[in-house]
Design a protein around this motif. Sequence first.
Motif, mmCIF file in Angstrom:
data_model
loop_
_atom_site.group_PDB
_atom_site.id
_atom_site.type_symbol
_atom_site.label_atom_id
_atom_site.label_comp_id
_atom_site.label_asym_id
_atom_site.label_seq_id
_atom_site.Cartn_x
_atom_site.Cartn_y
_atom_site.Cartn_z
ATOM 1 N N ASP A 172 6.358 -6.192 -6.282
ATOM 2 C CA ASP A 172 6.678 -6.197 -7.705
ATOM 3 C C ASP A 172 7.754 -7.223 -8.022
ATOM 4 O OD1 ASP A 172 5.200 -3.635 -8.748
ATOM 5 O OD2 ASP A 172 6.238 -2.994 -6.928
ATOM 6 N N GLN B 63 2.575 1.671 -3.416
ATOM 7 C CA GLN B 63 1.621 2.148 -4.425
ATOM 8 C C GLN B 63 1.314 3.633 -4.224
ATOM 9 O OE1 GLN B 63 -2.150 0.069 -4.429
ATOM 10 N NE2 GLN B 63 -2.639 0.718 -6.506
ATOM 11 N N GLU C 221 0.831 -1.207 0.000
ATOM 12 C CA GLU C 221 0.000 0.000 0.000
ATOM 13 C C GLU C 221 0.866 1.258 0.000
ATOM 14 O OE1 GLU C 221 -2.699 -0.115 3.244
ATOM 15 O OE2 GLU C 221 -3.769 -1.908 2.545
#
Length: 430
Positions: A230, A200, A197
């Motif tokens: 990622d 992002q 989170e």
Amino acid sequence: MIGAEVVMHQPSLSHLSAQDPELAALIEAEARRQFEKIRLIASENYVSPAVLEATGSVLTNKYSEGYAGRRYYEGQQNIDPIELMAIDRAKALFGVEHANVQPYSGSPANLAVYMAFLEPGDTVMGLSLPMGGHLTHGWPVSATGKWFTPVRYGVRADTGRVDMDQVRDLALKERPKLIWCGGTAIPRTIDFAGFAEIAQETGAVLAADIAHIAGLIAGGAHPSPAGHADVISTTTHKTLRGPRGAMIMSLAEHAAAIDKAVFPGLQGGPHNHTTAAIAVALDEAAGPGFSAYAHRIVANARALAEALLERGYDLISGGTDNHLILVDLTNKGVAGKPAAQALDRAGIELNYNAVPFDPRKPFDPSGLRLGTAAITTRGLVPEQMPRVAAWIDEVVLATAREDDKELDRVAGEIRELLASYPMPGWAPAP
């Protein structure tokens, strides 16, 4: 005496014994040392005879620069299927879209992550080394701290755990291009979803370093970063119980960048014997029994932590959720280094380690780091952890008194116990 015992190796060292008996004797001595000691170094384990056979195979003779179907040398008819097998097994076991199994070890794997996503001078954020992070997450003595701009987060002094609100505030302020989660001395569950989170929100790439917990993740004993990070880096030994190698896993969209960073970016030909051994270890981790093994690692660690707490030891974060325990010896009146050295003499192998906010120097820190992967492989169970804790306590207290008379006794008791627990790959001569 070499000839009498070398046949107890799996695979045998008979040719080495004949060719170079001095070296064979050292390997034999190391095998016996591993057999006779309670091995609590968190980054160590025992591999299976199958992994040992693959590691020592004729695959070491072959050069294979490039990737399957795109090699710079001929004669890859067998190498390509081996590497593809390892890749497919990694993808299936960890639920990832892409896997590169060529990195030589964990640090080069992490450096490849930098090369894939960053330019020199870019900002990277990672857990501070004294707080449990890894050298390659931007610490100054590492190339990653010299070539990039490091930002470091830590743990709370009152809980010993990462403060995710602090991580978010720091990330919003510094805007790192890459955020690392994971490390080398973290006894608690990593909040991969929380880090995702933050990454992002700040536009950062999230890299999860799962070198220590890969086997726990594979066995379902720790949450997975797949679907959150990622890119995922890991060694293939430690809790995964494979050879000394590494892997990088990622989303499909990052596959080309990762592969290019590994080769030709950082290294030449892969070590094909290691790739094959990785494939073996991944197959073992996907097989029956490995999940129970992974959960037993955690159960042993929790039982050992509880037994140490009962004996008055100060554990960072108050305990453990995984395989690792970090002990602050300050209240025992002895530093980590002399305690670790005495424990080694007494048949208990672990490492001295800095603890969060440690006032002592890194080479003479306040703490000890323990891990339960290897003793779990040997077959020890939670009910035996109070006895292990008692041995640790006896040696630490003796060290504080500068009294080493207890060490030989403890070592003898440990040898007696471990004689009943087989070691993969070696056994003493009958």
